[in-house]
Motif scaffolding. Structure first.
Motif, PDB file in Angstrom:
ATOM      1  N   VAL A 135       0.855  -1.191   0.000  1.00 37.21           N
ATOM      2  CA  VAL A 135       0.000   0.000   0.000  1.00 37.21           C
ATOM      3  C   VAL A 135       0.891   1.241   0.000  1.00 37.21           C
ATOM      4  O   VAL A 135       1.838   1.326   0.790  1.00 37.21           O
ATOM      5  CB  VAL A 135      -0.924   0.027   1.235  1.00 37.21           C
ATOM      6  N   ILE A 136       0.583   2.184  -0.889  1.00 39.09           N
ATOM      7  CA  ILE A 136       1.303   3.458  -0.937  1.00 39.09           C
ATOM      8  C   ILE A 136       0.265   4.561  -0.785  1.00 39.09           C
ATOM      9  O   ILE A 136      -0.660   4.675  -1.593  1.00 39.09           O
ATOM     10  CB  ILE A 136       2.073   3.627  -2.259  1.00 39.09           C
ATOM     11  N   ARG A 137       0.404   5.385   0.260  1.00 39.45           N
ATOM     12  CA  ARG A 137      -0.582   6.428   0.541  1.00 39.45           C
ATOM     13  C   ARG A 137       0.094   7.784   0.753  1.00 39.45           C
ATOM     14  O   ARG A 137       1.222   7.859   1.225  1.00 39.45           O
ATOM     15  CB  ARG A 137      -1.394   6.098   1.798  1.00 39.45           C
ATOM     16  N   GLU A 138      -0.660   8.842   0.414  1.00 38.94           N
ATOM     17  CA  GLU A 138      -0.262  10.219   0.728  1.00 38.94           C
ATOM     18  C   GLU A 138       1.183  10.509   0.337  1.00 38.94           C
ATOM     19  O   GLU A 138       1.939  11.112   1.098  1.00 38.94           O
ATOM     20  CB  GLU A 138      -0.450  10.488   2.231  1.00 38.94           C
ATOM     21  N   SER A 139       1.564  10.073  -0.850  1.00 45.19           N
ATOM     22  CA  SER A 139       2.965  10.194  -1.267  1.00 45.19           C
ATOM     23  C   SER A 139       3.099  11.045  -2.516  1.00 45.19           C
ATOM     24  O   SER A 139       2.150  11.197  -3.301  1.00 45.19           O
ATOM     25  CB  SER A 139       3.563   8.805  -1.511  1.00 45.19           C
ATOM     26  N   ARG A 140       4.294  11.620  -2.699  1.00 43.97           N
ATOM     27  CA  ARG A 140       4.600  12.420  -3.872  1.00 43.97           C
ATOM     28  C   ARG A 140       5.910  11.898  -4.480  1.00 43.97           C
ATOM     29  O   ARG A 140       6.948  11.889  -3.809  1.00 43.97           O
ATOM     30  CB  ARG A 140       4.758  13.900  -3.508  1.00 43.97           C
TER      31      ARG A 140
END
Length: 226
Positions: A104-109
């Motif tokens: 899971v990859i969240r709230e990333s830039r």
């Protein structure tokens, strides 16, 4: 952004199959645990600020990374499973020929993501801003993008199955020489599509069909006149 589709809506298109990713009972991880060829197992990393996030040829399992800021991430040939990345912010991610499963990859830039010739299975990518995502020659199975903004998604020569978008914006999508199946674009606002001839296996809605009609006609040599 397109409206969300209700969960009760019927569709012949198969949705991504995803299990919950929530590693528990983790020990604290530190910057010194990172490095090329390292083994990361059941560790929780928080608030890391680094010049280089270095995990080339590493193995990561059942771990979490929260609040990572780095000038670049070196993750070539990494194998990462059953793990979560929250607030992963890097201008450049180099992760060619890597393996990702149940992540899971969240709230990333992420500015530029080099993920060509990689294997991705069972990924949920949520509330992320992505620049150029290079997945050329990669294999993607069971991938869900939720509330993401993507500048360029390059799937040239890739194989993608059960991939879906929910509330996303994609400026440019490249499907040249791609093989796709159950590739659900209905939840994405896509501005440009390259590789029109490779749309077999893609699910779109009526509005998207109308927008793509001129490009489809041009690629098929259809002349439209009043």
């Amino acid at each position: 952004m397109p409206e969300r589709r209700t969960k009760t809506a019927r569709s012949a298109t198969k949705a991504p199959r995803l299990d919950r990713v929530d590693p528990q009972n983790l020990a604290a991880g530190y910057a010194g645990d990172l490095g090329a060829n390292s083994g990361i197992d059941a560790l929780a990393f928080e608030a890391l600020s680094l010049e280089t996030f270095a995990l080339d040829f590493a193995t990561v399992s059942e771990s979490t990374f929260a609040g990572v800021i780095a000038d670049e991430a070196e993750m070539r040939s990494i194998r990462i499973v059953d793990s979560a990345l929250n607030g992963f912010n890097v201008p450049v991610l180099r992760a060619a020929r890597s393996t990702w499963r149940d992540v899971v990859i969240r709230e990333s830039r992420i500015g530029s993501a080099e993920l060509y010739e990689s294997g991705l299975r069972a990924l949920r990518i949520e509330n992320c801003k992505l620049g150029y995502v290079n997945l050329r020659g990669s294999s993607l199975f069971d991938i869900l993008f939720v509330d993401c903004t993507i500048d360029e998604l390059d799937l040239g020569g890739a194989k993608a199955e059960r991939v879906a978008f929910d509330g996303c914006g994609v400026r440019a999508l490249d499907l040249n020489n791609a093989t796709v199946r159950d590739f659900d674009l209905r939840g994405a606002d896509v501005q440009e599509v390259a590789g029109i001839r490779n749309l077999a296996g893609v699910t779109i809605n009526e509005l998207q069909l109308g927008m793509l009609a001129p490009a489809i006609a041009s690629n098929l040599g259809i002349i439209v006149e009043d």
